[in-house]
Design a protein around this motif. Sequence first.
Motif, PDB file in Angstrom:
ATOM      1  N   LEU A  12      -1.639   3.063  10.220  1.00  0.00           N
ATOM      2  CA  LEU A  12      -1.525   3.401   8.799  1.00  0.00           C
ATOM      3  C   LEU A  12      -1.630   2.165   7.932  1.00  0.00           C
ATOM      4  CD1 LEU A  12       1.285   6.076   8.927  1.00  0.00           C
ATOM      5  CD2 LEU A  12      -1.094   6.463   8.395  1.00  0.00           C
ATOM      6  N   ASP A  13      -1.047   1.047   8.448  1.00  0.00           N
ATOM      7  CA  ASP A  13      -1.148  -0.203   7.692  1.00  0.00           C
ATOM      8  C   ASP A  13      -2.594  -0.634   7.545  1.00  0.00           C
ATOM      9  OD1 ASP A  13       1.890  -1.909   8.711  1.00  0.00           O
ATOM     10  OD2 ASP A  13       1.392  -0.673   6.980  1.00  0.00           O
ATOM     11  N   GLU A  43      -7.743   0.013   1.983  1.00  0.00           N
ATOM     12  CA  GLU A  43      -7.728   0.402   0.571  1.00  0.00           C
ATOM     13  C   GLU A  43      -7.621  -0.831  -0.321  1.00  0.00           C
ATOM     14  OE1 GLU A  43      -7.397   3.862  -0.194  1.00  0.00           O
ATOM     15  OE2 GLU A  43      -7.423   3.584  -2.351  1.00  0.00           O
ATOM     16  N   ILE A  44      -6.672  -1.722   0.068  1.00  0.00           N
ATOM     17  CA  ILE A  44      -6.484  -2.943  -0.722  1.00  0.00           C
ATOM     18  C   ILE A  44      -7.755  -3.770  -0.705  1.00  0.00           C
ATOM     19  CG2 ILE A  44      -5.231  -5.111  -0.821  1.00  0.00           C
ATOM     20  CD1 ILE A  44      -2.801  -3.673   0.250  1.00  0.00           C
ATOM     21  N   TRP A 103     -10.363  -2.433  -3.118  1.00  0.00           N
ATOM     22  CA  TRP A 103     -10.094  -2.806  -4.502  1.00  0.00           C
ATOM     23  C   TRP A 103     -10.387  -4.290  -4.726  1.00  0.00           C
ATOM     24  CZ3 TRP A 103      -9.764   0.503  -8.236  1.00  0.00           C
ATOM     25  CH2 TRP A 103      -9.257   1.770  -8.011  1.00  0.00           C
ATOM     26  N   GLY A 119       2.453   3.128  12.733  1.00  0.00           N
ATOM     27  CA  GLY A 119       2.614   2.289  11.552  1.00  0.00           C
ATOM     28  C   GLY A 119       1.491   1.289  11.418  1.00  0.00           C
ATOM     29  N   ALA A 120       1.071   0.720  12.554  1.00  0.00           N
ATOM     30  CA  ALA A 120      -0.005  -0.275  12.487  1.00  0.00           C
ATOM     31  C   ALA A 120      -1.305   0.371  12.034  1.00  0.00           C
ATOM     32  CB  ALA A 120      -0.187  -0.926  13.858  1.00  0.00           C
ATOM     33  N   GLU A 172      -5.093   1.325   7.277  1.00  0.00           N
ATOM     34  CA  GLU A 172      -5.694   2.109   6.204  1.00  0.00           C
ATOM     35  C   GLU A 172      -5.308   1.544   4.843  1.00  0.00           C
ATOM     36  OE1 GLU A 172      -7.010   5.568   6.483  1.00  0.00           O
ATOM     37  OE2 GLU A 172      -7.105   5.489   8.649  1.00  0.00           O
ATOM     38  N   VAL A 173      -4.010   1.170   4.722  1.00  0.00           N
ATOM     39  CA  VAL A 173      -3.548   0.585   3.462  1.00  0.00           C
ATOM     40  C   VAL A 173      -4.326  -0.688   3.179  1.00  0.00           C
ATOM     41  CG1 VAL A 173      -1.590  -0.469   2.293  1.00  0.00           C
ATOM     42  CG2 VAL A 173      -1.265   1.588   3.612  1.00  0.00           C
ATOM     43  N   LEU A 197       9.720   6.888  10.212  1.00  0.00           N
ATOM     44  CA  LEU A 197       8.730   7.855   9.751  1.00  0.00           C
ATOM     45  C   LEU A 197       9.341   9.202   9.407  1.00  0.00           C
ATOM     46  CD1 LEU A 197       5.789   7.236  12.173  1.00  0.00           C
ATOM     47  CD2 LEU A 197       5.934   6.657   9.789  1.00  0.00           C
ATOM     48  N   PHE A 237      10.261   3.349  -0.752  1.00  0.00           N
ATOM     49  CA  PHE A 237       9.060   2.828  -0.122  1.00  0.00           C
ATOM     50  C   PHE A 237       9.315   2.755   1.384  1.00  0.00           C
ATOM     51  CE2 PHE A 237       7.717   1.866  -4.267  1.00  0.00           C
ATOM     52  CZ  PHE A 237       8.828   1.408  -4.934  1.00  0.00           C
ATOM     53  N   ASN A 238       8.642   3.597   2.104  1.00  0.00           N
ATOM     54  CA  ASN A 238       8.981   3.768   3.507  1.00  0.00           C
ATOM     55  C   ASN A 238       7.974   3.062   4.394  1.00  0.00           C
ATOM     56  OD1 ASN A 238       9.869   4.577   5.916  1.00  0.00           O
ATOM     57  ND2 ASN A 238       9.406   6.734   5.675  1.00  0.00           N
ATOM     58  N   LYS A 239       8.406   2.146   5.192  1.00  0.00           N
ATOM     59  CA  LYS A 239       7.487   1.546   6.129  1.00  0.00           C
ATOM     60  C   LYS A 239       8.032   1.543   7.548  1.00  0.00           C
ATOM     61  CE  LYS A 239       4.026  -1.901   5.293  1.00  0.00           C
ATOM     62  NZ  LYS A 239       3.640  -3.257   5.414  1.00  0.00           N
TER      63      LYS A 239
END
Lengths: 285, 225
Positions: free
Chosen positions: A158-159, A165-166, A169, A155-156, A161-162, A42, A37-39
């Motif tokens: 992309l976070d 998504e969360i 849901w 990273g921020a 976007e995550v 990159l 799990f890569n955070k």
Amino acid sequence: MSKLMFSQSSLVIIKLLWSKLSKFLTMIFRPFIQPRFNKQFLFVPNFILAHTSTCPASKPKCGASAGKGGTTSIKKIDFKRAEKSAPCRFGFIPEEWFQFFHSKTGVTGPYIFGLVFVNYLVSKEIYVLEHEYYSGLSYVVILYFISKKMAPGIGASLDKEVDAEIAEWEKGRADQMKVFETTIKDAKDAQWRAEGQKILIEAKKENVAMQLEAVYRERAMRLYQMVKGRLDYHVKKRRTENKLHQKWMIAWILENVHKSITADFQKQALNQAIKDLALAASRVK
Amino acid sequence: MMTNLFSIFDPSTNLMNLPMNWISTILGLLFIPYSFWLIPNRHFIMWNFISKKLHNEFKTLLKNNYFNGSTFIFISLFFFIFFNNFLGLFPYIFTSTSHLTMSLSLSMPLWLSFMLYGWIKNTNHMFIHMIPQGTPYILMPFMVIIETISNIIRPGTLAVRLTANMIAGHLLMTLLSSTGTNMSFYMIIILIFIQIMLMILESAVAIIQSYVITILSTLYYSEVN
């Protein structure tokens, strides 16, 4: 005979050594095998950054403890999605390797080991500092600057976007919860309304009972009045008869008697009365 | 140890006389993200972002020839060549796309399949495409010859473009770095700085070359139908 024993004992020794070696190798290469799990980094391959405690390889399997008859075909997933990447030093050395050394060598142990190992490789010319090394140096500098300057920004984003998504849901879940809560509330309202129906029916029953009572009382009153009327009739009839008797018979008799009473008769009657009274008086004494 | 300048393209990682350096070709497979969990992680999102952008690009190019999934081969080609190019920039990783065997093995089957399909199924269409619109009548024979030749050398150009770019870049890098062995410390700092510039250029070239080869393959594919 002795050859057999020798081969058996050597086999035992080989097995022991192999178990130790395999344990050591598994410990070192565990990050390469498990899911990753890569955070953080990159451009480094994912298999370097694994988090061993979130992965099930070290945990016992479900079927082992259940016994012979209890094995199921469904595997339980007893690890969670890792929110952060595995802890590591210098960006690519996992933290577990430092812990492995800690009990024997303390905090500086791994660094000393690394330094000495690199020194050995370079001084014995096992690792030759030739053209690959210098291009590697420049690449390390590039990667360092990218990971320090650009990676947090990327990273921020992309976070975000995550998180979007969360949130989607979660929103679906929350909407479904709201729908369920509305349904529950509506069902409860319907139940409440149904209970109100009961009260209504009770009220209607009372109403009907009151009406019946009223009718009963009305009839009882009518009955009483009818009976009273009949009795009144008899009373009136008797009174009327008495009146008639009085008027036509008794008054006539009395009139005639009054007429028939002469003065002599009256004198006689009075004398008799006096005699009787003297007699009564003498008895009293 | 560098026996000559081109020995980086001929590494001696032999195992029972099998050259093991070609295993670096499949190193890029390890970069493909897992979708194990429902919620994507950063890596997955970035991968999807790039894939979607590429897909939209290729879909625009294919226009009427697009069917569901036509872009997959080109996207996977892109990622394959990109990872091979990019990972080759790291030290001690062999650049498999710097060999004609690799590039030609990619471009030749693609081109050949397009040509066979086009010439067998849509012969008239292929003949029509030989001549661009608006050419004067006199030039037409020459145009046909030129177009035929350009068509025939397409696999060669695709392959050689990629290979030549990779070789040139790696050669420059190797040349620069090999001077570092006999340099004073302060010169090495300048050398590292220059190499950083070169590395950035090479990374850009890696991406661009993979993109170019993919776009051209898409174009050749769209021309056939």
